[in-house]
Design an enzyme around this catalytic site. Structure first.
Site, PDB file in Angstrom:
ATOM      1  N   THR B 103      92.999  -6.283 147.725  1.00 57.73           N
ATOM      2  CA  THR B 103      92.408  -5.218 146.912  1.00 57.73           C
ATOM      3  C   THR B 103      90.989  -5.019 147.400  1.00 57.73           C
ATOM      4  O   THR B 103      90.165  -5.937 147.355  1.00 57.73           O
ATOM      5  CB  THR B 103      92.425  -5.589 145.420  1.00 57.73           C
ATOM      6  OG1 THR B 103      93.782  -5.696 145.002  1.00 57.73           O
ATOM      7  CG2 THR B 103      91.735  -4.528 144.590  1.00 57.73           C
ATOM      8  N   LYS B 178      95.482   1.026 143.118  1.00 55.43           N
ATOM      9  CA  LYS B 178      95.138  -0.291 142.577  1.00 55.43           C
ATOM     10  C   LYS B 178      93.921  -0.185 141.661  1.00 55.43           C
ATOM     11  O   LYS B 178      93.844  -0.866 140.638  1.00 55.43           O
ATOM     12  CB  LYS B 178      94.866  -1.280 143.720  1.00 55.43           C
ATOM     13  CG  LYS B 178      94.533  -2.714 143.265  1.00 55.43           C
ATOM     14  CD  LYS B 178      95.715  -3.427 142.604  1.00 55.43           C
ATOM     15  CE  LYS B 178      95.329  -4.751 141.952  1.00 55.43           C
ATOM     16  NZ  LYS B 178      95.165  -5.862 142.882  1.00 55.43           N
TER      17      LYS B 178
END
Lengths: 295, 295
Positions: B103, B178
């Site tokens: 991420t 995300k």
């Protein structure tokens, strides 16, 4: 009265609106004799046509009944219906059980329970969650506070209206549980709005984003059920903005009284106030997406 | 390379920590030849014992592979692993596919994709959600950005690691998705904390309150999965506070750049910063309940 049955138990229902009418109808269909009252009498007509008996005041209902339910609008309505001159407690039979299913103030629930006890009447607070859809399908979550034996006595009646009936503790505990429920909803609404707004502005397809995020750690009832309505520009009320604002204000007041911080709740409430001021108070809560300015 | 198979396709995996090791293991178990690298070599030993080949640098892995995956810690690690002197892009074979599953920043993903394209290499950004449990069970949600045909080519590999693999759009779209996921989690964490804190202070039994509220309109993955950990005083990391703070900061920066308000996210971030400052940054995110002062 220790056993509840259509043969022995007479029921009352006050407040036959979008929630109350289908809830009362479940009791009627189970074979109970039912007395009803509503501020606007015409909205009780369908129940009367189905066999209920109309009464002119809440007190007149309570005088005839072993168990009297009410679900009305705001705390002043609750006060009037339960504690007013023509209200429930003034006319209730000793030994009867009275149940407020409105989402209202926990301390008002305690006050009603005390006033009832003084007349040998037992009061329960039993607010619900699940909206008009849950009311119609008999699948409401019912959160109950008050004397446990009274709860046990009328549990079969709650089970006619609800799919998840839980006793939470002494008087006021039903209302406090409902506040915990509304507090959880408040910040989860921001979660949905901010996630969708971000997705849109990042150039993503929000519907495809929901496929990725709604089933995992970011998932919620709100994301699953309300986000699709936002994407369809559907702001019809499942749950009214004006009622949610009432609930959040009660929760904020109670939290302040307890001295606990609620930064998420306060932030969410400000967004809903903004939306209400812009004329959306009779829309569904998902309309709060418009507080983010760009939907 | 249009077909992915253990016979024809050689794979690389960089970053074999708590997430990467089980993800890489799914590829190995499917019969693929696998080259691995990790900053701390000892943490790749189990994979080597299971048949993987260790390489000294990310570039050495990429030079041998048709598809190279990486999942590391923070954006500077991503930059070093992909764009550094001994990094992936410097050594990748033309026509190969490289995949960042960390991420990280959406604009870094775009930068990596451009640098890769200049060498005739295709880069995908494919961050995951689901934690170490999802990594071990192969049930991760994988959100993918980048060239659609490269996604289609390696979908069988993603399917070995994930249970919900969704293509979200061009380079950076996986990271943006995300971020939408983390934004949704941020305010939902406040929802849980404030609801539990209220319940406790109102004198309710929080576990019984959860019975009433977790299955209805207030429900969320967080309430179902993390609230019980809070009630057990279990703050072991499923997902680290320090990593969530990193993610929220990226989301805040991106939102500011887009000019969209994120009052819930900003309020939540402040609570997590407070907790991190108090020494809880290596605990699980549910420890944010302690920001409310009374748990």
């Amino acid at each position: 009265m220790k056993i509840c049955s259509p043969e022995k138990t007479t029921l009352g229902f006050i407040g036959t609106g979008v929630m109350g009418a289908p809830m009362a109808n479940h009791l009627l269909k189970a074979g109970y004799q039912l007395y009803v009252h509503n501020r606007t009498a015409s909205r009780a007509q369908a129940l009367v046509d189905a066999g209920a008996t109309y009464c002119e005041t809440p007190g007149e209902v309570a005088a005839k009944c072993d168990v009297t339910f009410a679900i009305v609008g705001f705390p002043p309505d609750v006060e009037s219906v339960f504690l007013g001159d023509f209200g429930i407690i003034a006319s209730s039979k000793p030994g009867s059980i009275i149940v407020d299913m409105t989402t209202s103030k926990p301390d008002l629930a305690v006050q009603i329970a005390a006033a009832a006890a003084a007349k040998n009447v037992i009061a329960l607070d039993a607010p619900v969650s699940g909206g008009d859809i849950g009311a119609r399908s008999g699948a409401l979550s019912i959160m109950v506070g008050g004397a446990k034996d009274a709860f046990d006595t009328i549990l079969p009646l709650f089970d006619l209206m609800g799919g998840n009936v839980v006793y939470q503790g002494l008087a006021g505990s039903g209302q406090h549980t409902k506040m915990a429920n509304q507090i959880a909803i408040a910040s989860t609404m921001m979660a949905m709005c901010e996630s969708l707004t971000y997705a849109k502005h990042a150039g993503l397809d929000p519907e495809t984003v929901l496929e990725s995020i709604s089933k995992g750690a970011a998932g919620s009832w709100t994301l699953t059920n309300l986000a699709p309505r936002v994407l369809n520009d559907d702001y019809a009320p499942g749950f009214y903005v004006k009622h949610f604002i009432k609930d959040m204000q009660i929760a904020i007041d109670c939290s302040a009284a307890m001295g606990i911080p609620t930064p998420g709740l306060i932030t969410a409430k400000a967004l809903f106030d903004k939306i209400a001021n812009e004329g959306f108070e009779d829309k569904g809560t998902q309309v709060v997406i418009k507080a983010y300015g760009s939907w």
